[in-house]
Design a protein around this motif. Structure first.
Motif, PDB file in Angstrom:
ATOM      1  N   SER A 292       0.837  -1.209   0.000  1.00 15.98           N
ATOM      2  CA  SER A 292       0.000   0.000   0.000  1.00 15.98           C
ATOM      3  C   SER A 292       0.866   1.252   0.000  1.00 15.98           C
ATOM      4  O   SER A 292       2.028   1.236   0.392  1.00 15.98           O
ATOM      5  CB  SER A 292      -0.929   0.014   1.226  1.00 15.98           C
ATOM      6  N   LYS A 293       0.251   2.305  -0.471  1.00 18.09           N
ATOM      7  CA  LYS A 293       0.887   3.628  -0.408  1.00 18.09           C
ATOM      8  C   LYS A 293       0.135   4.407   0.668  1.00 18.09           C
ATOM      9  O   LYS A 293      -1.090   4.420   0.696  1.00 18.09           O
ATOM     10  CB  LYS A 293       0.745   4.363  -1.751  1.00 18.09           C
ATOM     11  N   GLN A 294       0.876   5.037   1.541  1.00 21.94           N
ATOM     12  CA  GLN A 294       0.254   5.815   2.614  1.00 21.94           C
ATOM     13  C   GLN A 294       0.627   7.275   2.476  1.00 21.94           C
ATOM     14  O   GLN A 294       1.762   7.597   2.140  1.00 21.94           O
ATOM     15  CB  GLN A 294       0.742   5.327   3.983  1.00 21.94           C
ATOM     16  N   LYS A 295      -0.354   8.141   2.751  1.00 26.08           N
ATOM     17  CA  LYS A 295      -0.074   9.578   2.728  1.00 26.08           C
ATOM     18  C   LYS A 295      -0.318  10.145   4.121  1.00 26.08           C
ATOM     19  O   LYS A 295      -1.263   9.750   4.801  1.00 26.08           O
ATOM     20  CB  LYS A 295      -0.968  10.293   1.713  1.00 26.08           C
ATOM     21  N   GLU A 296       0.538  11.077   4.495  1.00 24.05           N
ATOM     22  CA  GLU A 296       0.387  11.732   5.801  1.00 24.05           C
ATOM     23  C   GLU A 296       0.479  13.239   5.591  1.00 24.05           C
ATOM     24  O   GLU A 296       1.469  13.735   5.063  1.00 24.05           O
ATOM     25  CB  GLU A 296       1.505  11.257   6.747  1.00 24.05           C
ATOM     26  N   ASN A 297      -0.578  13.930   5.968  1.00 24.65           N
ATOM     27  CA  ASN A 297      -0.591  15.381   5.815  1.00 24.65           C
ATOM     28  C   ASN A 297       0.126  16.074   6.965  1.00 24.65           C
ATOM     29  O   ASN A 297       0.281  15.499   8.046  1.00 24.65           O
ATOM     30  CB  ASN A 297      -2.038  15.890   5.741  1.00 24.65           C
ATOM     31  N   ALA A 298       0.513  17.300   6.738  1.00 27.45           N
ATOM     32  CA  ALA A 298       1.134  18.102   7.796  1.00 27.45           C
ATOM     33  C   ALA A 298       0.172  18.219   8.970  1.00 27.45           C
ATOM     34  O   ALA A 298      -1.047  18.222   8.785  1.00 27.45           O
ATOM     35  CB  ALA A 298       1.474  19.494   7.257  1.00 27.45           C
ATOM     36  N   PRO A 299       0.701  18.299  10.205  1.00 27.79           N
ATOM     37  CA  PRO A 299      -0.189  18.425  11.366  1.00 27.79           C
ATOM     38  C   PRO A 299      -0.963  19.740  11.326  1.00 27.79           C
ATOM     39  O   PRO A 299      -0.604  20.670  10.601  1.00 27.79           O
ATOM     40  CB  PRO A 299       0.771  18.390  12.561  1.00 27.79           C
ATOM     41  N   LEU A 300      -2.013  19.797  12.130  1.00 31.07           N
ATOM     42  CA  LEU A 300      -2.774  21.035  12.246  1.00 31.07           C
ATOM     43  C   LEU A 300      -1.891  22.127  12.850  1.00 31.07           C
ATOM     44  O   LEU A 300      -0.823  21.850  13.393  1.00 31.07           O
ATOM     45  CB  LEU A 300      -4.004  20.809  13.134  1.00 31.07           C
ATOM     46  N   LEU A 301      -2.353  23.336  12.776  1.00 26.75           N
ATOM     47  CA  LEU A 301      -1.584  24.477  13.273  1.00 26.75           C
ATOM     48  C   LEU A 301      -1.523  24.473  14.803  1.00 26.75           C
ATOM     49  O   LEU A 301      -2.222  23.701  15.456  1.00 26.75           O
ATOM     50  CB  LEU A 301      -2.234  25.769  12.757  1.00 26.75           C
ATOM     51  N   PHE A 302      -0.707  25.348  15.351  1.00 23.82           N
ATOM     52  CA  PHE A 302      -0.583  25.425  16.806  1.00 23.82           C
ATOM     53  C   PHE A 302      -1.775  26.152  17.429  1.00 23.82           C
ATOM     54  O   PHE A 302      -2.202  27.196  16.943  1.00 23.82           O
ATOM     55  CB  PHE A 302       0.675  26.205  17.201  1.00 23.82           C
ATOM     56  N   ASN A 303      -2.297  25.588  18.531  1.00 19.97           N
ATOM     57  CA  ASN A 303      -3.061  26.397  19.479  1.00 19.97           C
ATOM     58  C   ASN A 303      -2.132  26.605  20.676  1.00 19.97           C
ATOM     59  O   ASN A 303      -0.971  26.177  20.643  1.00 19.97           O
ATOM     60  CB  ASN A 303      -4.391  25.733  19.867  1.00 19.97           C
ATOM     61  N   LEU A 304      -2.603  27.224  21.732  1.00 21.34           N
ATOM     62  CA  LEU A 304      -1.683  27.535  22.832  1.00 21.34           C
ATOM     63  C   LEU A 304      -1.156  26.269  23.510  1.00 21.34           C
ATOM     64  O   LEU A 304       0.048  26.161  23.779  1.00 21.34           O
ATOM     65  CB  LEU A 304      -2.358  28.454  23.860  1.00 21.34           C
ATOM     66  N   ALA A 305      -2.040  25.298  23.769  1.00 24.55           N
ATOM     67  CA  ALA A 305      -1.604  24.069  24.455  1.00 24.55           C
ATOM     68  C   ALA A 305      -0.534  23.339  23.652  1.00 24.55           C
ATOM     69  O   ALA A 305       0.461  22.851  24.198  1.00 24.55           O
ATOM     70  CB  ALA A 305      -2.803  23.148  24.704  1.00 24.55           C
ATOM     71  N   GLU A 306      -0.727  23.246  22.328  1.00 26.07           N
ATOM     72  CA  GLU A 306       0.223  22.517  21.478  1.00 26.07           C
ATOM     73  C   GLU A 306       1.591  23.215  21.431  1.00 26.07           C
ATOM     74  O   GLU A 306       2.625  22.561  21.497  1.00 26.07           O
ATOM     75  CB  GLU A 306      -0.329  22.387  20.053  1.00 26.07           C
ATOM     76  N   ILE A 307       1.596  24.550  21.327  1.00 26.96           N
ATOM     77  CA  ILE A 307       2.882  25.259  21.265  1.00 26.96           C
ATOM     78  C   ILE A 307       3.560  25.214  22.634  1.00 26.96           C
ATOM     79  O   ILE A 307       4.789  25.135  22.725  1.00 26.96           O
ATOM     80  CB  ILE A 307       2.736  26.710  20.735  1.00 26.96           C
ATOM     81  N   GLN A 308       2.783  25.219  23.723  1.00 23.50           N
ATOM     82  CA  GLN A 308       3.377  25.102  25.058  1.00 23.50           C
ATOM     83  C   GLN A 308       4.042  23.735  25.218  1.00 23.50           C
ATOM     84  O   GLN A 308       5.158  23.631  25.736  1.00 23.50           O
ATOM     85  CB  GLN A 308       2.305  25.316  26.142  1.00 23.50           C
ATOM     86  N   ASN A 309       3.369  22.698  24.760  1.00 19.64           N
ATOM     87  CA  ASN A 309       3.944  21.354  24.828  1.00 19.64           C
ATOM     88  C   ASN A 309       5.211  21.255  23.980  1.00 19.64           C
ATOM     89  O   ASN A 309       6.228  20.701  24.404  1.00 19.64           O
ATOM     90  CB  ASN A 309       2.909  20.321  24.361  1.00 19.64           C
ATOM     91  N   GLU A 310       5.154  21.812  22.776  1.00 22.48           N
ATOM     92  CA  GLU A 310       6.300  21.770  21.853  1.00 22.48           C
ATOM     93  C   GLU A 310       7.498  22.524  22.431  1.00 22.48           C
ATOM     94  O   GLU A 310       8.639  22.060  22.341  1.00 22.48           O
ATOM     95  CB  GLU A 310       5.881  22.379  20.511  1.00 22.48           C
ATOM     96  N   CYS A 311       7.250  23.674  23.033  1.00 21.68           N
ATOM     97  CA  CYS A 311       8.356  24.480  23.596  1.00 21.68           C
ATOM     98  C   CYS A 311       8.964  23.810  24.828  1.00 21.68           C
ATOM     99  O   CYS A 311      10.163  23.941  25.081  1.00 21.68           O
ATOM    100  CB  CYS A 311       7.884  25.884  23.931  1.00 21.68           C
ATOM    101  N   THR A 312       8.145  23.107  25.595  1.00 17.99           N
ATOM    102  CA  THR A 312       8.692  22.348  26.731  1.00 17.99           C
ATOM    103  C   THR A 312       9.618  21.252  26.218  1.00 17.99           C
ATOM    104  O   THR A 312      10.708  21.047  26.741  1.00 17.99           O
ATOM    105  CB  THR A 312       7.559  21.735  27.588  1.00 17.99           C
ATOM    106  N   LYS A 313       9.177  20.547  25.156  1.00 19.55           N
ATOM    107  CA  LYS A 313      10.005  19.469  24.588  1.00 19.55           C
ATOM    108  C   LYS A 313      11.307  20.004  24.001  1.00 19.55           C
ATOM    109  O   LYS A 313      12.373  19.468  24.243  1.00 19.55           O
ATOM    110  CB  LYS A 313       9.226  18.733  23.484  1.00 19.55           C
ATOM    111  N   ARG A 314      11.216  21.083  23.232  1.00 21.93           N
ATOM    112  CA  ARG A 314      12.380  21.580  22.505  1.00 21.93           C
ATOM    113  C   ARG A 314      13.313  22.434  23.338  1.00 21.93           C
ATOM    114  O   ARG A 314      14.526  22.316  23.261  1.00 21.93           O
ATOM    115  CB  ARG A 314      11.918  22.421  21.307  1.00 21.93           C
ATOM    116  N   PHE A 315      12.717  23.351  24.109  1.00 21.54           N
ATOM    117  CA  PHE A 315      13.542  24.350  24.793  1.00 21.54           C
ATOM    118  C   PHE A 315      13.573  24.174  26.301  1.00 21.54           C
ATOM    119  O   PHE A 315      14.234  24.933  27.000  1.00 21.54           O
ATOM    120  CB  PHE A 315      13.028  25.763  24.458  1.00 21.54           C
ATOM    121  N   LYS A 316      12.826  23.163  26.807  1.00 23.24           N
ATOM    122  CA  LYS A 316      12.764  22.885  28.248  1.00 23.24           C
ATOM    123  C   LYS A 316      12.330  24.117  29.041  1.00 23.24           C
ATOM    124  O   LYS A 316      12.927  24.477  30.053  1.00 23.24           O
ATOM    125  CB  LYS A 316      14.115  22.356  28.759  1.00 23.24           C
TER     126      LYS A 316
END
Length: 661
Positions: A292-316
């Motif tokens: 099979s061929k699988q396609k994966e689209n880019a994730p949805l945009l950031f809301n505040l919770a998602e960017i807070q989680n991302e910044c904790t992961k990346r920048f601690k």
């Protein structure tokens, strides 16, 4: 001719409104004035709810006979430190020449509350028409649009009702249950933490979040690792071979056997070895082969919770630091409104999205980002987002997702490096939605090994699959092969990752050449030891996601989107709740890793609450209160109905707890 009075949330915002309205008049004491406009500002909260002792001085003392405290007429007061600014606003609002008053507070529930308290206490000129400015960014055109399209303030009355009720609910639950539990259990807590006196602080959201953290810690503490043993078969011929994992099904002789730990593992090593020996020299056949061929689209945009989680992961960094950074980017006109729960755009914004892209192309002097935009132009990627998952008006309440405005670049160079990095993160997530999906080639193979025992035939089934990315698409932006200066460790990691990619590619090539019905040699069987793993601790970013999703820490992004809508707290308040829990020493946050652990005090309070009123620890209850506030804002229930339920809840809890004493 009458004047228009506009009130913003703070002085810096007032200056942006003044620029947009072309007001160049000198600043006066606490306001700006031109021929047409007067612009003034709050400085955060100017008015607050009065403590119980302002109702009755005897209520200063924490006594059981004065509880529960549920006033019928609520009292408010100006905060002494900002009394001067309140007086200035009051005088301006009461001026006879004021014809229109614009509430230009922060465009959210809490922003509405701050301003409505001021309006309630200041008693503005009754002849003045009241309006509400609601904006999504602080760019000049958005401010001008917000003023031009300002609606009557009354259209936001239900949002105001919801804001007042949120404050009353937190006040009543906090004051009543903190006092009650302190009276009943204060000595118990003091003895446990070895202090002379101790009080218990309870909050509608705060206590629920503490419960999530303590429960997780105890799961980890009580977790006992269990070993189990998997069976791996190697199949193929002299030229090439591949490995596949055994799983039980109804055809197997091990079906429903007590020897199994789970569908693919044995409890004991010896029993797994016996099973392996029974498979030696048996025929193996490929009975299913699915390409099979699988396609994966880019994730949805950031809301505040998602960017807070991302910044904790990346920048601690902690969620409140992330919010502070994005609030600053918003005030510098670089990004749209930060306190949003939405991860999509509105149709209206999507229709004009090329403005944002063109602004980034012209103004953001970043080589990597410019490369992505150049490729977009060269490959003619579509900028039409209508009918994609990134545009959905029904998933937007107050504001759409956090995106770059394509403006404000005159402010970017003066920002600290971390703020620039967070901005770039938002830009990259935004550009990624215009890129094509990532494409994968996938093969799933099922192998059966047949065994005849007397007259019975049993079949053991092995499974394997290969998946490789054949087109990067948006992954080119969100997971680039970064050239890192940290040579030694990073180079080793890159070599390791490249080797894994090559192995996957090689496996896929082998699997590609197989055919359904083909017999393969069962070359070898081996044991693979595995063990169960405990749940992971929350960090200061993942707890925000868990709060957004009513207590469930959901790693899978699509699933997170599906269950959204009944969170704990709001995007505007979650970071503050975590800050408070740390400040009152109920939790500790490791500065390097951002991992959260409860303190002895926090665990003791959890036990006290669990014994006395366990439902307040349940995320579903807290989320249901939040849902009720949302229903008030949407005019689905009346404020009196919500207040009645709250009153009943508090009194019923008191009745049960006082009987226990």
């Amino acid at each position: 001719m009458g004047k228009k009075l506009l009130i913003t949330e703070k002085p810096s915002v007032a200056m942006e409104f003044a620029k947009a309205l072309k007001i160049t008049t000198n600043r006066k004491n606490g306001y700006l004035e031109s021929n047409e406009w007067i612009i003034t500002w709050c400085v955060g909260h100017l008015v607050t709810m009065s403590y119980p002792e302002k109702y009755d001085k005897n209520l200063k003392f924490w006594r059981l006979d004065t509880l529960p405290f549920i006033p019928t007429q609520w009292k408010y007061e100006t905060i002494p430190a900002v009394q001067n600014q309140f007086n200035i606003i009051k005088q301006l609002m009461q001026r006879e020449d004021i014809e229109e008053i614009y509430n230009a507070g922060d465009s959210g529930r809490e922003g509405e509350y701050i301003q409505r308290l001021v309006f309630m206490m200041a008693k503005p000129n009754p002849k003045a028409r009241m309006k509400r400015v609601w904006i999504d960014s602080q760019t000049e055109e958005e401010i001008v649009r917000g003023i031009k399209e300002a609606k009557d303030l009354s259209e936001y009355d239900s949002l105001s009702d919801s804001a007042y009720l949120r404050a009353k609910e937190d006040y009543l639950i906090g004051i009543n249950f903190s006092r009650l539990l302190s009276i009943i259990y204060g000595k118990t807590l003091a003895n446990k933490i070895n202090e002379e006196r101790a009080s218990i602080s309870v909050g509608r959201v705060m206590t629920c979040v503490l419960g999530m953290i303590v429960s997780r810690e105890r799961e980890i503490r009580n977790f006992i690792k269990t070993k189990y043993y998997k069976v791996i078969g190697e199949f193929g011929d002299n030229n090439a071979s591949f490995k596949a994992e055994w799983k039980v099904n109804e055809k197997s002789k091990m079906f429903e056997s007590p020897k199994l730990y789970n569908e693919s593992g044995f409890k004991k090593e010896e029993e797994a070895k016996q099973f392996i020996s029974s498979l030696q020299d048996k025929k193996a056949k490929i009975i299913n082969l699915k390409k099979s061929k699988q396609k994966e689209n880019a994730p949805l945009l950031f809301n505040l919770a998602e960017i807070q989680n991302e910044c904790t992961k990346r920048f601690k960094i902690k969620p409140d630091e992330t919010l502070e950074i994005i609030q600053n980017l918003y005030e510098k006109k670089l990004v749209t409104y930060p306190r949003t729960d939405a991860r999509v755009l509105s149709t209206a914004v999507a229709k004009e999205i090329t403005k944002n892209l063109n602004g980034i192309a012209r103004g953001f002097k970043d080589e990597e980002v410019q490369g992505y935009i150049t490729k977009m132009v060269k490959e003619k990627y579509s900028t039409n987002l209508i009918k994609t998952k990134y545009v959905n008006d029904s998933k937007i309440t107050d504001h759409y997702a956090i995106i770059p405005t394509g403006q404000g670049y005159e402010n970017l160079n003066q920002l600290p490096e971390l703020q620039k990095q967070v901005y770039k993160l938002i830009v990259k997530r935004f550009i990624a939605i215009f890129y094509p999906p990532a494409e994968y080639s996938k093969i799933q193979v099922t192998i059966e090994v047949e065994e005849a025992i007397e007259n019975n035939k049993t079949i053991e089934t092995f499974f394997t699959s290969g998946k490789v990315c054949v087109k990067q698409g948006f992954l080119e932006i969100l997971r680039p092969n970064e050239k890192n200066n940290k040579k030694s460790t990073e180079d080793n990691k890159n070599v390791e990752n490249n080797n894994q990619k090559e192995d996957k590619q090689a496996d896929l090539e082998i699997l590609k050449n197989l055919k359904k019905g083909q017999e393969v040699e069962a070359k070898n069987f081996e044991l693979k030891e595995a063990e169960t793993s405990p749940p992971t601790r929350y960090n200061s970013g993942s707890i925000i996601l868990a709060m957004e999703n009513a207590g469930k820490l959901i790693e899978e992004e699509e699933l997170r989107e599906q269950i959204k809508g009944a969170g704990i707290g709001t995007s505007a308040t979650r970071a503050e709740i975590m800050k408070k829990l740390e400040k009152i020493k109920y939790i500790e946050v490791n500065n390097k890793t951002q991992i959260i652990t409860p303190t002895l005090k926090g665990e003791t309070i959890y036990d006290i609450v669990y014994t006395s009123m366990p439902d307040i620890l349940n995320p579903k209850l807290t989320a249901s209160w939040e849902k009720g506030l949302d229903m008030v804002a949407k005019k689905q229930i009346k404020p009196d109905e919500f207040m009645g339920k709250l009153d009943k809840y508090i009194r019923s809890k008191f009745d049960k707890l006082v009987i226990k004493m």
